[in-house]
Design a protein around this motif. Structure first.
Motif, PDB file in Angstrom:
ATOM      1  N   TRP A  67     -94.624 133.134 -72.521  1.00 43.21           N
ATOM      2  CA  TRP A  67     -95.144 133.767 -71.305  1.00 43.21           C
ATOM      3  C   TRP A  67     -96.362 133.019 -70.794  1.00 43.21           C
ATOM      4  O   TRP A  67     -97.171 132.508 -71.583  1.00 43.21           O
ATOM      5  CB  TRP A  67     -95.543 135.219 -71.598  1.00 43.21           C
ATOM      6  CG  TRP A  67     -94.393 136.104 -71.925  1.00 43.21           C
ATOM      7  CD1 TRP A  67     -93.873 136.357 -73.159  1.00 43.21           C
ATOM      8  CD2 TRP A  67     -93.615 136.862 -70.998  1.00 43.21           C
ATOM      9  NE1 TRP A  67     -92.805 137.216 -73.051  1.00 43.21           N
ATOM     10  CE2 TRP A  67     -92.622 137.550 -71.736  1.00 43.21           C
ATOM     11  CE3 TRP A  67     -93.642 137.025 -69.609  1.00 43.21           C
ATOM     12  CZ2 TRP A  67     -91.688 138.385 -71.134  1.00 43.21           C
ATOM     13  CZ3 TRP A  67     -92.707 137.850 -69.017  1.00 43.21           C
ATOM     14  CH2 TRP A  67     -91.739 138.523 -69.765  1.00 43.21           C
TER      15      TRP A  67
ATOM     16  N   ALA B  64     -84.534 135.173 -62.186  1.00 38.78           N
ATOM     17  CA  ALA B  64     -84.348 134.269 -63.308  1.00 38.78           C
ATOM     18  C   ALA B  64     -83.363 133.182 -62.910  1.00 38.78           C
ATOM     19  O   ALA B  64     -82.516 133.378 -62.025  1.00 38.78           O
ATOM     20  CB  ALA B  64     -83.837 135.015 -64.533  1.00 38.78           C
TER      21      ALA B  64
ATOM     22  N   GLY C 272     -87.874 132.391 -65.791  1.00 34.76           N
ATOM     23  CA  GLY C 272     -87.894 133.505 -64.856  1.00 34.76           C
ATOM     24  C   GLY C 272     -89.280 133.970 -64.493  1.00 34.76           C
ATOM     25  O   GLY C 272     -90.281 133.487 -65.030  1.00 34.76           O
ATOM     26  N   TRP C 273     -89.295 134.907 -63.568  1.00 32.09           N
ATOM     27  CA  TRP C 273     -90.529 135.546 -63.125  1.00 32.09           C
ATOM     28  C   TRP C 273     -90.401 137.058 -63.321  1.00 32.09           C
ATOM     29  O   TRP C 273     -89.382 137.656 -62.952  1.00 32.09           O
ATOM     30  CB  TRP C 273     -90.800 135.248 -61.655  1.00 32.09           C
ATOM     31  CG  TRP C 273     -91.152 133.818 -61.399  1.00 32.09           C
ATOM     32  CD1 TRP C 273     -90.309 132.809 -61.039  1.00 32.09           C
ATOM     33  CD2 TRP C 273     -92.463 133.245 -61.481  1.00 32.09           C
ATOM     34  NE1 TRP C 273     -91.007 131.629 -60.910  1.00 32.09           N
ATOM     35  CE2 TRP C 273     -92.338 131.878 -61.170  1.00 32.09           C
ATOM     36  CE3 TRP C 273     -93.725 133.745 -61.786  1.00 32.09           C
ATOM     37  CZ2 TRP C 273     -93.423 131.009 -61.155  1.00 32.09           C
ATOM     38  CZ3 TRP C 273     -94.804 132.887 -61.780  1.00 32.09           C
ATOM     39  CH2 TRP C 273     -94.651 131.532 -61.464  1.00 32.09           C
ATOM     40  N   TYR C 274     -91.428 137.633 -63.883  1.00 29.93           N
ATOM     41  CA  TYR C 274     -91.557 139.070 -64.032  1.00 29.93           C
ATOM     42  C   TYR C 274     -92.812 139.499 -63.293  1.00 29.93           C
ATOM     43  O   TYR C 274     -93.683 138.679 -62.996  1.00 29.93           O
ATOM     44  CB  TYR C 274     -91.679 139.461 -65.510  1.00 29.93           C
ATOM     45  CG  TYR C 274     -90.406 139.307 -66.301  1.00 29.93           C
ATOM     46  CD1 TYR C 274     -89.897 138.051 -66.617  1.00 29.93           C
ATOM     47  CD2 TYR C 274     -89.702 140.424 -66.752  1.00 29.93           C
ATOM     48  CE1 TYR C 274     -88.725 137.908 -67.342  1.00 29.93           C
ATOM     49  CE2 TYR C 274     -88.531 140.298 -67.487  1.00 29.93           C
ATOM     50  CZ  TYR C 274     -88.053 139.035 -67.770  1.00 29.93           C
ATOM     51  OH  TYR C 274     -86.891 138.894 -68.493  1.00 29.93           O
TER      52      TYR C 274
ATOM     53  N   ARG D 249     -93.486 146.244 -66.830  1.00 28.49           N
ATOM     54  CA  ARG D 249     -93.141 144.902 -66.384  1.00 28.49           C
ATOM     55  C   ARG D 249     -91.648 144.866 -66.045  1.00 28.49           C
ATOM     56  O   ARG D 249     -90.823 145.408 -66.791  1.00 28.49           O
ATOM     57  CB  ARG D 249     -93.465 143.874 -67.477  1.00 28.49           C
ATOM     58  CG  ARG D 249     -93.370 142.438 -67.031  1.00 28.49           C
ATOM     59  CD  ARG D 249     -93.854 141.493 -68.119  1.00 28.49           C
ATOM     60  NE  ARG D 249     -95.275 141.678 -68.419  1.00 28.49           N
ATOM     61  CZ  ARG D 249     -95.977 140.865 -69.199  1.00 28.49           C
ATOM     62  NH1 ARG D 249     -95.402 139.794 -69.736  1.00 28.49           N
ATOM     63  NH2 ARG D 249     -97.251 141.108 -69.443  1.00 28.49           N
ATOM     64  N   GLU D 250     -91.313 144.222 -64.923  1.00 30.77           N
ATOM     65  CA  GLU D 250     -89.926 144.171 -64.484  1.00 30.77           C
ATOM     66  C   GLU D 250     -89.526 142.737 -64.126  1.00 30.77           C
ATOM     67  O   GLU D 250     -90.362 141.939 -63.684  1.00 30.77           O
ATOM     68  CB  GLU D 250     -89.700 145.076 -63.261  1.00 30.77           C
ATOM     69  CG  GLU D 250     -90.479 144.671 -62.029  1.00 30.77           C
ATOM     70  CD  GLU D 250     -90.144 145.518 -60.808  1.00 30.77           C
ATOM     71  OE1 GLU D 250     -89.280 146.401 -60.903  1.00 30.77           O
ATOM     72  OE2 GLU D 250     -90.743 145.275 -59.744  1.00 30.77           O
ATOM     73  N   LEU D 251     -88.233 142.449 -64.303  1.00 25.86           N
ATOM     74  CA  LEU D 251     -87.709 141.153 -63.920  1.00 25.86           C
ATOM     75  C   LEU D 251     -87.660 141.052 -62.400  1.00 25.86           C
ATOM     76  O   LEU D 251     -87.174 141.959 -61.721  1.00 25.86           O
ATOM     77  CB  LEU D 251     -86.306 140.960 -64.495  1.00 25.86           C
ATOM     78  CG  LEU D 251     -85.570 139.693 -64.058  1.00 25.86           C
ATOM     79  CD1 LEU D 251     -86.236 138.459 -64.626  1.00 25.86           C
ATOM     80  CD2 LEU D 251     -84.105 139.760 -64.469  1.00 25.86           C
TER      81      LEU D 251
ATOM     82  N   THR E 153     -83.161 129.740 -69.986  1.00 26.01           N
ATOM     83  CA  THR E 153     -83.503 130.463 -68.773  1.00 26.01           C
ATOM     84  C   THR E 153     -85.012 130.489 -68.551  1.00 26.01           C
ATOM     85  O   THR E 153     -85.788 130.618 -69.496  1.00 26.01           O
ATOM     86  CB  THR E 153     -82.972 131.897 -68.849  1.00 26.01           C
ATOM     87  OG1 THR E 153     -81.545 131.856 -68.989  1.00 26.01           O
ATOM     88  CG2 THR E 153     -83.329 132.688 -67.609  1.00 26.01           C
TER      89      THR E 153
ATOM     90  N   ASP F  61     -89.049 133.634 -76.492  1.00 23.53           N
ATOM     91  CA  ASP F  61     -89.736 133.841 -75.226  1.00 23.53           C
ATOM     92  C   ASP F  61     -91.172 133.317 -75.262  1.00 23.53           C
ATOM     93  O   ASP F  61     -91.918 133.587 -76.212  1.00 23.53           O
ATOM     94  CB  ASP F  61     -89.782 135.334 -74.877  1.00 23.53           C
ATOM     95  CG  ASP F  61     -88.497 135.806 -74.241  1.00 23.53           C
ATOM     96  OD1 ASP F  61     -88.243 137.023 -74.273  1.00 23.53           O
ATOM     97  OD2 ASP F  61     -87.749 134.968 -73.707  1.00 23.53           O
TER      98      ASP F  61
ATOM     99  N   ASN G 165     -91.876 133.305 -67.398  1.00 25.99           N
ATOM    100  CA  ASN G 165     -91.235 133.454 -68.705  1.00 25.99           C
ATOM    101  C   ASN G 165     -90.265 132.304 -68.925  1.00 25.99           C
ATOM    102  O   ASN G 165     -89.595 131.859 -67.987  1.00 25.99           O
ATOM    103  CB  ASN G 165     -90.496 134.787 -68.771  1.00 25.99           C
ATOM    104  CG  ASN G 165     -89.615 134.909 -69.988  1.00 25.99           C
ATOM    105  OD1 ASN G 165     -88.435 134.551 -69.955  1.00 25.99           O
ATOM    106  ND2 ASN G 165     -90.181 135.384 -71.074  1.00 25.99           N
TER     107      ASN G 165
END
Length: 121
Positions: free
Chosen positions: A111, A50, A35-37, A45-47, A33, A109, A96
Motif C-alpha cells: 500500500w 483496478a 489498483g486504487w482504493y 476503505r473501498e475499491l 494487479t 499486498d 495498492n
C-alpha cells in the motif's frame, strides 16, 4: 524494500479533474494487479478501480464513466484519471499493488501512504 508512492491529490471544484499517479519502486520481482482504493471519513476503505498486468480493468459503479485507470508496466506505475469529480469523491486515495518482491516466493499486498482528494466549491 518495496515502496509505493502516490502523487497528484489536491483540492478541486465539483466538475473538475485530477490525475493520480503511483510508482512502485525497490526490489520488485513482479506485479500482478494494481489498483486504487479510497476511504472517506467514517467509512470503510473501498475499491475504486483496478487493472491487471494484462490491462483488464474493473471499476466501482460510482465512478464508471468518470474515472479511468491505466498503467505503465515498464515503469511500475499506475494512474487514475478522475473527471467530473463530485463532492462525494472526497477521500484519501490509496494505491495498492499485488506484488512479489525479489528473494521472496509469494505475492502480497503493498500500500501507498495515501493522498487526499477534496472536491469542494
Amino acid at each position: 524494500q518495496v515502496r509505493l508512492v502516490e502523487s497528484g491529490g489536491g483540492l478541486v471544484q465539483p466538475g473538475g479533474s485530477l490525475r493520480l499517479s503511483c510508482a512502485a519502486s525497490g526490489s520488485i520481482f513482479a506485479i500482478n494487479t494494481m489498483g486504487w482504493y479510497r476511504q472517506a471519513p467514517g467509512k470503510q476503505r473501498e475499491l475504486v478501480a483496478a487493472i491487471t498486468s494484462g490491462g483488464s480493468t474493473n471499476y466501482a459503479d460510482s465512478v464508471k464513466g468518470r474515472f479511468t485507470i491505466s498503467r505503465d508496466n515498464a515503469e511500475n506505475t499506475v494512474y487514475l484519471q478522475m473527471n467530473s469529480l463530485k463532492p462525494e469523491d472526497t477521500a484519501v486515495y490509496y494505491c495498492n499493488a499485488d506484488l512479489r518482491a525479489r528473494r521472496t516466493s509469494v505475492f502480497r499486498d503493498y500500500w501507498g501512504q495515501g493522498t487526499q482528494v477534496t472536491v469542494s466549491s
